[in-house]
Design a protein around this motif. Structure first.
Motif, PDB file in Angstrom:
ATOM      1  N   ARG A   1      31.252  24.613 -48.258  1.00 34.71           N
ATOM      2  CA  ARG A   1      30.261  23.983 -47.383  1.00 34.71           C
ATOM      3  C   ARG A   1      28.873  24.047 -48.018  1.00 34.71           C
ATOM      4  NH1 ARG A   1      32.944  27.004 -43.166  1.00 34.71           N
ATOM      5  NH2 ARG A   1      34.398  25.658 -41.994  1.00 34.71           N
ATOM      6  N   GLU A   2      28.537  25.207 -48.570  1.00 29.92           N
ATOM      7  CA  GLU A   2      27.221  25.350 -49.174  1.00 29.92           C
ATOM      8  C   GLU A   2      27.073  24.458 -50.405  1.00 29.92           C
ATOM      9  OE1 GLU A   2      26.498  29.453 -49.922  1.00 29.92           O
ATOM     10  OE2 GLU A   2      26.255  29.965 -47.806  1.00 29.92           O
ATOM     11  N   LEU A   3      28.158  24.314 -51.176  1.00 30.09           N
ATOM     12  CA  LEU A   3      28.102  23.400 -52.311  1.00 30.09           C
ATOM     13  C   LEU A   3      27.828  21.969 -51.846  1.00 30.09           C
ATOM     14  CD1 LEU A   3      30.937  24.445 -54.796  1.00 30.09           C
ATOM     15  CD2 LEU A   3      28.476  24.667 -55.086  1.00 30.09           C
ATOM     16  N   GLU A   4      28.550  21.560 -50.797  1.00 29.99           N
ATOM     17  CA  GLU A   4      28.352  20.204 -50.270  1.00 29.99           C
ATOM     18  C   GLU A   4      26.946  20.035 -49.706  1.00 29.99           C
ATOM     19  OE1 GLU A   4      29.455  16.298 -49.459  1.00 29.99           O
ATOM     20  OE2 GLU A   4      30.475  17.866 -50.608  1.00 29.99           O
ATOM     21  N   GLU A   5      26.466  21.056 -48.981  1.00 29.02           N
ATOM     22  CA  GLU A   5      25.110  20.989 -48.435  1.00 29.02           C
ATOM     23  C   GLU A   5      24.075  20.958 -49.560  1.00 29.02           C
ATOM     24  OE1 GLU A   5      24.779  24.302 -45.859  1.00 29.02           O
ATOM     25  OE2 GLU A   5      26.092  23.452 -44.288  1.00 29.02           O
ATOM     26  N   LYS A   6      24.342  21.753 -50.622  1.00 27.12           N
ATOM     27  CA  LYS A   6      23.406  21.765 -51.744  1.00 27.12           C
ATOM     28  C   LYS A   6      23.346  20.403 -52.413  1.00 27.12           C
ATOM     29  CE  LYS A   6      20.607  23.796 -54.575  1.00 27.12           C
ATOM     30  NZ  LYS A   6      19.298  24.283 -54.106  1.00 27.12           N
ATOM     31  N   ARG A   7      24.496  19.773 -52.598  1.00 26.07           N
ATOM     32  CA  ARG A   7      24.508  18.445 -53.203  1.00 26.07           C
ATOM     33  C   ARG A   7      23.789  17.441 -52.301  1.00 26.07           C
ATOM     34  NH1 ARG A   7      30.090  15.555 -54.848  1.00 26.07           N
ATOM     35  NH2 ARG A   7      30.275  15.426 -52.563  1.00 26.07           N
ATOM     36  N   ASP A   8      24.024  17.538 -50.980  1.00 29.73           N
ATOM     37  CA  ASP A   8      23.320  16.635 -50.067  1.00 29.73           C
ATOM     38  C   ASP A   8      21.818  16.866 -50.127  1.00 29.73           C
ATOM     39  OD1 ASP A   8      25.729  15.599 -49.349  1.00 29.73           O
ATOM     40  OD2 ASP A   8      25.929  16.767 -47.490  1.00 29.73           O
ATOM     41  N   GLU A   9      21.408  18.151 -50.203  1.00 35.86           N
ATOM     42  CA  GLU A   9      19.981  18.452 -50.280  1.00 35.86           C
ATOM     43  C   GLU A   9      19.368  17.885 -51.559  1.00 35.86           C
ATOM     44  OE1 GLU A   9      19.620  22.646 -49.950  1.00 35.86           O
ATOM     45  OE2 GLU A   9      20.142  22.708 -47.810  1.00 35.86           O
ATOM     46  N   GLN A  10      20.112  18.018 -52.664  1.00 36.37           N
ATOM     47  CA  GLN A  10      19.604  17.479 -53.929  1.00 36.37           C
ATOM     48  C   GLN A  10      19.456  15.963 -53.855  1.00 36.37           C
ATOM     49  OE1 GLN A  10      22.450  18.895 -56.751  1.00 36.37           O
ATOM     50  NE2 GLN A  10      21.618  20.973 -56.829  1.00 36.37           N
ATOM     51  N   GLU A  11      20.449  15.288 -53.271  1.00 30.70           N
ATOM     52  CA  GLU A  11      20.363  13.830 -53.147  1.00 30.70           C
ATOM     53  C   GLU A  11      19.227  13.425 -52.219  1.00 30.70           C
ATOM     54  OE1 GLU A  11      24.177  12.451 -51.929  1.00 30.70           O
ATOM     55  OE2 GLU A  11      25.143  12.851 -53.853  1.00 30.70           O
ATOM     56  N   MET A  12      19.049  14.187 -51.130  1.00 32.57           N
ATOM     57  CA  MET A  12      17.947  13.888 -50.216  1.00 32.57           C
ATOM     58  C   MET A  12      16.603  14.125 -50.899  1.00 32.57           C
ATOM     59  SD  MET A  12      19.061  12.648 -47.452  1.00 32.57           S
ATOM     60  CE  MET A  12      17.573  12.768 -46.464  1.00 32.57           C
ATOM     61  N   GLU A  13      16.534  15.164 -51.731  1.00 33.26           N
ATOM     62  CA  GLU A  13      15.288  15.429 -52.448  1.00 33.26           C
ATOM     63  C   GLU A  13      14.960  14.288 -53.404  1.00 33.26           C
ATOM     64  OE1 GLU A  13      13.309  18.838 -55.370  1.00 33.26           O
ATOM     65  OE2 GLU A  13      15.355  19.076 -54.585  1.00 33.26           O
ATOM     66  N   VAL A  14      15.989  13.811 -54.115  1.00 34.48           N
ATOM     67  CA  VAL A  14      15.779  12.665 -55.003  1.00 34.48           C
ATOM     68  C   VAL A  14      15.324  11.451 -54.197  1.00 34.48           C
ATOM     69  CG1 VAL A  14      16.913  11.055 -56.573  1.00 34.48           C
ATOM     70  CG2 VAL A  14      17.415  13.483 -56.733  1.00 34.48           C
ATOM     71  N   GLN A  15      15.962  11.232 -53.045  1.00 35.40           N
ATOM     72  CA  GLN A  15      15.614  10.086 -52.203  1.00 35.40           C
ATOM     73  C   GLN A  15      14.172  10.200 -51.712  1.00 35.40           C
ATOM     74  OE1 GLN A  15      18.274   9.487 -48.943  1.00 35.40           O
ATOM     75  NE2 GLN A  15      16.956   8.040 -47.901  1.00 35.40           N
ATOM     76  N   LYS A  16      13.778  11.422 -51.277  1.00 35.74           N
ATOM     77  CA  LYS A  16      12.412  11.602 -50.800  1.00 35.74           C
ATOM     78  C   LYS A  16      11.407  11.358 -51.921  1.00 35.74           C
ATOM     79  CE  LYS A  16      13.519  14.855 -47.080  1.00 35.74           C
ATOM     80  NZ  LYS A  16      13.373  16.257 -46.602  1.00 35.74           N
ATOM     81  N   ARG A  17      11.742  11.849 -53.121  1.00 39.04           N
ATOM     82  CA  ARG A  17      10.828  11.623 -54.235  1.00 39.04           C
ATOM     83  C   ARG A  17      10.729  10.146 -54.583  1.00 39.04           C
ATOM     84  NH1 ARG A  17      11.224  16.509 -58.680  1.00 39.04           N
ATOM     85  NH2 ARG A  17      10.978  18.236 -57.218  1.00 39.04           N
ATOM     86  N   GLU A  18      11.859   9.460 -54.525  1.00 42.10           N
ATOM     87  CA  GLU A  18      11.832   8.026 -54.807  1.00 42.10           C
ATOM     88  C   GLU A  18      11.008   7.287 -53.757  1.00 42.10           C
ATOM     89  OE1 GLU A  18      15.879   6.849 -54.993  1.00 42.10           O
ATOM     90  OE2 GLU A  18      16.229   7.709 -56.986  1.00 42.10           O
ATOM     91  N   GLU A  19      11.176   7.680 -52.484  1.00 42.51           N
ATOM     92  CA  GLU A  19      10.382   7.037 -51.434  1.00 42.51           C
ATOM     93  C   GLU A  19       8.902   7.351 -51.615  1.00 42.51           C
ATOM     94  OE1 GLU A  19      12.054   8.462 -47.823  1.00 42.51           O
ATOM     95  OE2 GLU A  19      13.806   7.132 -47.890  1.00 42.51           O
ATOM     96  N   ARG A  20       8.595   8.601 -52.004  1.00 44.96           N
ATOM     97  CA  ARG A  20       7.200   8.934 -52.238  1.00 44.96           C
ATOM     98  C   ARG A  20       6.639   8.138 -53.404  1.00 44.96           C
ATOM     99  NH1 ARG A  20       7.878  13.854 -52.866  1.00 44.96           N
ATOM    100  NH2 ARG A  20       7.701  14.082 -55.119  1.00 44.96           N
ATOM    101  N   MET A  21       7.458   7.993 -54.461  1.00 42.00           N
ATOM    102  CA  MET A  21       7.022   7.188 -55.596  1.00 42.00           C
ATOM    103  C   MET A  21       6.809   5.732 -55.182  1.00 42.00           C
ATOM    104  SD  MET A  21       6.617   9.033 -58.295  1.00 42.00           S
ATOM    105  CE  MET A  21       7.092  10.610 -59.014  1.00 42.00           C
ATOM    106  N   THR A  22       7.691   5.250 -54.279  1.00 40.58           N
ATOM    107  CA  THR A  22       7.543   3.868 -53.797  1.00 40.58           C
ATOM    108  C   THR A  22       6.228   3.706 -53.041  1.00 40.58           C
ATOM    109  OG1 THR A  22       9.953   3.674 -53.581  1.00 40.58           O
ATOM    110  CG2 THR A  22       8.603   2.074 -52.392  1.00 40.58           C
ATOM    111  N   ARG A  23       5.940   4.680 -52.150  1.00 37.74           N
ATOM    112  CA  ARG A  23       4.682   4.612 -51.399  1.00 37.74           C
ATOM    113  C   ARG A  23       3.489   4.692 -52.341  1.00 37.74           C
ATOM    114  NH1 ARG A  23       7.480   8.157 -47.964  1.00 37.74           N
ATOM    115  NH2 ARG A  23       6.312   9.924 -48.827  1.00 37.74           N
ATOM    116  N   GLU A  24       3.541   5.624 -53.306  1.00 39.02           N
ATOM    117  CA  GLU A  24       2.425   5.766 -54.236  1.00 39.02           C
ATOM    118  C   GLU A  24       2.248   4.494 -55.067  1.00 39.02           C
ATOM    119  OE1 GLU A  24       3.280   9.223 -56.502  1.00 39.02           O
ATOM    120  OE2 GLU A  24       2.825  10.632 -54.861  1.00 39.02           O
ATOM    121  N   LEU A  25       3.382   3.896 -55.476  1.00 36.32           N
ATOM    122  CA  LEU A  25       3.292   2.652 -56.243  1.00 36.32           C
ATOM    123  C   LEU A  25       2.662   1.541 -55.411  1.00 36.32           C
ATOM    124  CD1 LEU A  25       3.974   1.176 -58.880  1.00 36.32           C
ATOM    125  CD2 LEU A  25       6.200   0.631 -57.898  1.00 36.32           C
TER     126      LEU A  25
END
Length: 312
Positions: free
Chosen positions: A205-229
């Motif tokens: 479960r923690e592995l799956e949650e960690k992978r989801d957190e990593q993907e969400m972090e990438v998504q948040k960074r991409e959205e932040r980059m989109t807003r900054e752009l």
């Protein structure tokens, strides 16, 4: 009978030892998974930088039922592309955009967000909390139109339906087995093994949650980059408008200055012309006065001479 008991005790000891070894190894893996390396962080930054360069999205895009079903089917058929590594999800959804001719219309971040929303909805309906009423018209597993497709895509994943794991005396690896209520199962699953099994489930479960957190972090960074752009683009457009306005103001100021200089020159020329005419008129008057004076003096001299002649 005594010999059988000794063999059972020896097998149980081996099972316990193997379970402890497996547990310790998984604990080390879990610690490593919770502490990403510097190289992984660099990969994350690289993914965000790439997202900034390729971010071109049409916000009016609407997910139709056809596109949603196509995403679910494609994600289930290409699960091997999503290994849980850094940027694996971004690259996987980039492949989806290429294959569905949506490249340039959507970004991988938006597709991943759509998939995460579907997956979260499926998890909530798959294992709903107890005591929750559906009288308010909320979706259920029977009423949600994507539940069956999502169940076919995710139903057998450990994060959705965790397997029951036990330590076996015949193999070193954990295997899946359906729950059993026989006496032999109860005798095998000691408190220590039950704790190991719970730890293994928690590890997955923690592995799956960690992978989801990593993907969400990438998504948040991409959205932040989109807003900054978008903000930078808006700022550049505003600065361009301001520069254009400043150029226009300077152009008008230069024209006004040239016009003022022209008027000053005209006025100066007119003033100089008047001064020249006045000076010429003054000189003419002075010459005439001088001529009149000379003429008068000559006449006076002539009169005097004539008087002198007359007296003689």
């Amino acid at each position: 009978m005594h010999t059988h008991s000794g063999e059972s005790f020896e097998c149980a000891s081996m099972d316990t030892t193997r379970a402890e070894i497996s547990h310790n190894a998984m604990q080390r893996r879990l610690v490593a998974a919770r502490a990403p390396s510097a190289a992984q962080s660099n990969k994350m930054e690289g993914a965000c930088a790439g997202a900034e360069e390729s971010c071109s999205i049409t916000l009016q895009f609407k997910w139709t039922d056809e596109k949603t079903e196509q995403l679910i089917r494609w994600r289930a058929a290409n699960n091997s592309l999503f290994s849980g590594k850094r940027n694996a999800a971004v690259k996987g959804f980039e492949t989806f955009l290429k294959e569905t001719a949506l490249q340039g219309v959507l970004t991988p971040a938006w597709v991943k967000k759509k998939w995460e929303n579907l997956k979260q909805k499926y998890k909530e309906l798959k294992c709903p909390p107890t005591g929750v009423s559906t009288e308010g018209g909320e979706d259920t597993a029977a009423s949600w139109k994507w539940f069956r497709a999502m169940d076919e895509a995710l139903g057998d994943r450990p994060s959705i339906t965790p397997p029951i794991l036990i330590a076996s005396a015949n193999t070193d690896a954990a295997v899946s087995s359906p729950p059993s209520t026989t006496d032999s199962r109860e005798e095998v699953e000691t408190p220590v093994r039950r704790r190991r099994r719970i730890d293994l489930l928690q590890y997955f479960r923690e592995l799956e949650e960690k992978r989801d957190e990593q993907e969400m972090e990438v998504q948040k960074r991409e959205e932040r980059m989109t807003r900054e752009l978008a903000e930078r683009e808006e700022r550049r457009e505003k600065e361009a408008v301001e520069r254009e306005e400043a150029r226009e103001r300077r152009r008008l100021e230069r024209e006004e200055k040239r016009e003022q200089e022209r008027l000053d020159k005209e006025e100066r020329r007119e003033r100089e012309q008047i001064e020249r005419e006045e000076r010429r008129e003054k000189e003419r008057m002075e010459r005439e006065d001088r001529r009149d004076k000379e003429t008068k003096e000559r006449e006076e001299r002539i009169i005097k001479i004539m008087e002198i002649i007359a007296k003689k």
